[in-house]
Design a protein around this motif. Structure first.
Motif, PDB file in Angstrom:
ATOM      1  N   GLU A   1       0.828  -1.203   0.000  1.00  0.00           N
ATOM      2  CA  GLU A   1       0.000   0.000   0.000  1.00  0.00           C
ATOM      3  C   GLU A   1       0.866   1.259   0.000  1.00  0.00           C
ATOM      4  N   SER A   2       1.971   1.210   0.759  1.00  0.00           N
ATOM      5  CA  SER A   2       2.872   2.358   0.812  1.00  0.00           C
ATOM      6  C   SER A   2       3.535   2.603  -0.540  1.00  0.00           C
ATOM      7  N   ILE A   3       3.845   1.521  -1.246  1.00  0.00           N
ATOM      8  CA  ILE A   3       4.407   1.664  -2.595  1.00  0.00           C
ATOM      9  C   ILE A   3       3.351   2.227  -3.537  1.00  0.00           C
ATOM     10  N   TRP A   4       2.129   1.732  -3.413  1.00  0.00           N
ATOM     11  CA  TRP A   4       1.053   2.125  -4.323  1.00  0.00           C
ATOM     12  C   TRP A   4       0.660   3.590  -4.139  1.00  0.00           C
ATOM     13  N   ASP A   5       0.530   4.029  -2.858  1.00  0.00           N
ATOM     14  CA  ASP A   5       0.061   5.406  -2.645  1.00  0.00           C
ATOM     15  C   ASP A   5       1.200   6.426  -2.581  1.00  0.00           C
ATOM     16  N   GLY A   6       2.445   5.959  -2.725  1.00  0.00           N
ATOM     17  CA  GLY A   6       3.570   6.873  -2.798  1.00  0.00           C
ATOM     18  C   GLY A   6       4.051   7.416  -1.470  1.00  0.00           C
ATOM     19  N   THR A   7       3.637   6.802  -0.368  1.00  0.00           N
ATOM     20  CA  THR A   7       4.094   7.293   0.938  1.00  0.00           C
ATOM     21  C   THR A   7       5.507   6.840   1.269  1.00  0.00           C
ATOM     22  N   VAL A   8       6.039   5.872   0.512  1.00  0.00           N
ATOM     23  CA  VAL A   8       7.449   5.522   0.669  1.00  0.00           C
ATOM     24  C   VAL A   8       8.256   6.396  -0.291  1.00  0.00           C
ATOM     25  N   PRO A   9       9.503   6.720   0.064  1.00  0.00           N
ATOM     26  CA  PRO A   9      10.344   7.511  -0.857  1.00  0.00           C
ATOM     27  C   PRO A   9      10.718   6.697  -2.080  1.00  0.00           C
ATOM     28  N   GLU A  10      11.335   7.353  -3.052  1.00  0.00           N
ATOM     29  CA  GLU A  10      11.735   6.641  -4.267  1.00  0.00           C
ATOM     30  C   GLU A  10      12.800   5.593  -3.987  1.00  0.00           C
ATOM     31  N   LYS A  11      13.554   5.780  -2.912  1.00  0.00           N
ATOM     32  CA  LYS A  11      14.517   4.778  -2.471  1.00  0.00           C
ATOM     33  C   LYS A  11      14.272   4.512  -0.982  1.00  0.00           C
ATOM     34  N   PHE A  12      14.182   3.249  -0.609  1.00  0.00           N
ATOM     35  CA  PHE A  12      14.013   2.923   0.798  1.00  0.00           C
ATOM     36  C   PHE A  12      14.619   1.546   1.079  1.00  0.00           C
ATOM     37  N   ASN A  13      14.928   1.298   2.334  1.00  0.00           N
ATOM     38  CA  ASN A  13      15.502   0.025   2.759  1.00  0.00           C
ATOM     39  C   ASN A  13      14.454  -0.813   3.476  1.00  0.00           C
ATOM     40  N   VAL A  14      14.437  -2.092   3.188  1.00  0.00           N
ATOM     41  CA  VAL A  14      13.584  -3.035   3.903  1.00  0.00           C
ATOM     42  C   VAL A  14      14.262  -4.398   3.868  1.00  0.00           C
ATOM     43  N   LEU A  15      14.352  -5.059   5.029  1.00  0.00           N
ATOM     44  CA  LEU A  15      14.928  -6.404   5.125  1.00  0.00           C
ATOM     45  C   LEU A  15      16.315  -6.485   4.470  1.00  0.00           C
ATOM     46  N   LYS A  16      17.131  -5.477   4.729  1.00  0.00           N
ATOM     47  CA  LYS A  16      18.493  -5.403   4.196  1.00  0.00           C
ATOM     48  C   LYS A  16      18.523  -5.346   2.669  1.00  0.00           C
ATOM     49  N   CYS A  17      17.462  -4.825   2.080  1.00  0.00           N
ATOM     50  CA  CYS A  17      17.414  -4.614   0.630  1.00  0.00           C
ATOM     51  C   CYS A  17      17.186  -3.122   0.364  1.00  0.00           C
ATOM     52  N   LEU A  18      17.812  -2.622  -0.682  1.00  0.00           N
ATOM     53  CA  LEU A  18      17.549  -1.273  -1.169  1.00  0.00           C
ATOM     54  C   LEU A  18      16.550  -1.383  -2.313  1.00  0.00           C
ATOM     55  N   VAL A  19      15.407  -0.725  -2.161  1.00  0.00           N
ATOM     56  CA  VAL A  19      14.350  -0.780  -3.174  1.00  0.00           C
ATOM     57  C   VAL A  19      14.209   0.602  -3.812  1.00  0.00           C
ATOM     58  N   ARG A  20      14.335   0.636  -5.133  1.00  0.00           N
ATOM     59  CA  ARG A  20      14.101   1.868  -5.894  1.00  0.00           C
ATOM     60  C   ARG A  20      12.757   1.732  -6.592  1.00  0.00           C
ATOM     61  N   VAL A  21      11.920   2.748  -6.460  1.00  0.00           N
ATOM     62  CA  VAL A  21      10.577   2.718  -7.038  1.00  0.00           C
ATOM     63  C   VAL A  21      10.512   3.672  -8.226  1.00  0.00           C
ATOM     64  N   VAL A  22      10.109   3.147  -9.380  1.00  0.00           N
ATOM     65  CA  VAL A  22       9.925   3.956 -10.590  1.00  0.00           C
ATOM     66  C   VAL A  22       8.484   3.762 -11.056  1.00  0.00           C
ATOM     67  N   ARG A  23       7.803   4.866 -11.341  1.00  0.00           N
ATOM     68  CA  ARG A  23       6.388   4.800 -11.694  1.00  0.00           C
ATOM     69  C   ARG A  23       6.168   5.203 -13.156  1.00  0.00           C
ATOM     70  N   SER A  24       5.231   4.522 -13.782  1.00  0.00           N
ATOM     71  CA  SER A  24       4.769   4.928 -15.112  1.00  0.00           C
ATOM     72  C   SER A  24       3.242   4.932 -15.074  1.00  0.00           C
ATOM     73  N   LYS A  25       2.640   5.204 -16.188  1.00  0.00           N
ATOM     74  CA  LYS A  25       1.176   5.284 -16.230  1.00  0.00           C
ATOM     75  C   LYS A  25       0.527   3.960 -15.882  1.00  0.00           C
ATOM     76  N   ASN A  26       1.105   2.851 -16.353  1.00  0.00           N
ATOM     77  CA  ASN A  26       0.445   1.549 -16.201  1.00  0.00           C
ATOM     78  C   ASN A  26       1.142   0.603 -15.229  1.00  0.00           C
ATOM     79  N   ASN A  27       2.377   0.909 -14.847  1.00  0.00           N
ATOM     80  CA  ASN A  27       3.138  -0.037 -14.036  1.00  0.00           C
ATOM     81  C   ASN A  27       3.909   0.674 -12.930  1.00  0.00           C
TER      82      ASN A  27
END
Length: 427
Positions: A310-336
């Protein structure tokens, strides 16, 4: 339906080619061994049955009982071995320490005998006790669903092939006693099972005396299992809708999630899907457990106030964040929504490294950084394997960089690597 038929149904009709059966000498394990032997005879299975007894040395009579079990099993015409725990078990963590030693010793025997399946005698009453223990600990939904008929071995192995089989989970303790009496089986009663020295023993007594209503616990467990089954059904469908690509050379993962998925699936199912995919990249050591950090935040009994998906979907997480010793980068487009996942850089900590003594022969498979299995051979000497700033493991010799073993080209070394599976096996 007879106990033997129910056993066969749980095994889906077939026994593995070879199986190690844990035999404590109690009525549960003696019935399990007898059912396994008889099912092999009835079906004409070529299964080679090996039995093992682990003597924890917790009771004065345990060694004598183990020897008697050896006689009984050998008289059945089956292989049997007694293994003793090599050190005194910590009385402050009795159940946990005994379990850890037991699974470690049996794992070593499975490796030696090239056996992938360990059969244990957990039954329906054990399942209820496990549910109550985890409920008391505020476990997650996935922890509360209890033991499975088939699950991954609690010690990681390079090929991910070691399994625990529990074919008696739908059989009650009283049925095991009835079967043992009917078939004149011999067994031993462990006197410590009646002593309130562990939480499990105390819960067992509460259930037996009616202080905890067994039917109520059974109904709760059934409800939890249905909920978890729904989640896992969703996850199988998500495998077809979400693109997951893992680069085993660079240890990077890309996940493409269609935006419509967030509207059509429960958040819990999406969270669990992402959680299991992170398994390949993360350096967290306890992934083989079904209840972990991410579950505790969004799937506990008492709260449901945070969701990774939900945090990824609604954009409340930053474009880069850490979880479970992983670095996750989020990139958004119109459909994905695109997730690019790598190992998180851990600053200000002791560097992750290990000295590897190499010979001309292949070493045993070893897990490094809780992410990559490797084995090596080549020019004899001491080498250093450590995690670089880019998250990749690298070999050094004499202070000089040699190679990234997942990529190849190690010169004086020949290295083979394997990564962890993307799905944590539970059925």
């Amino acid at each position: 339906m007879s106990l033997l038929s129910r056993f066969g149904r749980s095994m889906r009709g077939a026994l593995p080619e070879r199986v190690l059966v844990a035999v404590s000498g109690g009525v549960d394990s003696m019935v399990l061994l007898d059912l396994t032997r008889k099912w092999a005879e009835v079906t004409g299975s070529p299964c080679r049955i090996h039995a093992i007894t682990v003597d924890h040395g917790l009771r004065p009579e345990s060694a004598k009982e183990a020897r008697k079990v050896h006689e009984i099993v050998r008289n059945m015409g089956l292989d049997h071995e007694i293994i003793c725990v090599p050190e005194k078990i910590d009385p402050k963590q009795l159940e946990k320490s005994a379990r850890a030693w037991r699974y470690k010793l049996m794992y070593n025997k499975m490796k030696l005998l090239h056996i992938d399946n360990l059969m244990v005698a957990h039954h329906f009453n054990d399942q209820l006790e496990t549910f109550m223990i985890r409920l008391a600990a505020n476990s997650t939904l996935f922890g509360l669903c209890g033991m499975r008929n088939v699950s991954a071995y609690p010690i990681l192995d390079p090929f991910g092939s070691k399994r625990i089989l529990r074919p008696m989970l739908d059989i009650r303790k009283k049925e095991l006693y009835a079967y043992a009496y009917e078939h004149n089986l011999e067994w031993f009663e462990d006197s410590t099972n009646l002593q309130p020295i562990t939480l499990r023993n105390r819960i067992r007594k509460y259930l037996q005396t009616g202080q905890i209503e067994e039917n109520t616990v059974e109904q709760l467990l059934s409800s939890v299992r249905r909920a978890v089954d729904d989640v896992e059904s969703d996850m199988r469908q998500l495998d077809n809708e979400i693109s997951v690509k893992f680069n085993t050379r660079l240890l990077k993962m890309s996940v493409i999630i269609p935006s419509t998925v967030f509207e059509r699936y429960p958040l819990l199912s999406l969270d669990r899907f992402i959680f299991e995919k992170l398994h390949c990249v993360s350096a967290i050591s306890n992934y083989h457990h079904r209840y972990t950090t991410i579950d505790l935040k969004n799937a506990t009994v008492r709260t449901n106030d945070w969701s990774l998906s939900e945090s990824i979907w609604d954009g409340t997480v930053p474009e880069k964040f850490n979880v479970l010793k992983c670095l996750v980068r989020v990139v958004r487009s119109k459909n994905n929504i695109y997730l690019l996942i790598t190992r998180a850089t851990e600053k200000f900590r002791q560097p992750v490294e290990r000295v590897v003594n190499v010979t001309a022969s292949w070493s045993e498979w070893d897990l490094f950084d809780n992410r990559v299995w490797f084995r090596a051979r080549g020019k004899p000497g001491s080498y250093t394997l450590k995690v670089e700033a880019n998250g990749l493991p690298a070999f050094y010799h004499g202070g000089q960089f040699l190679c990234y073993p997942t990529i190849g080209g190690c010169g004086s070394l020949e290295v083979q690597t394997m990564t962890k599976p993307m799905r944590i096996m539970q059925t």
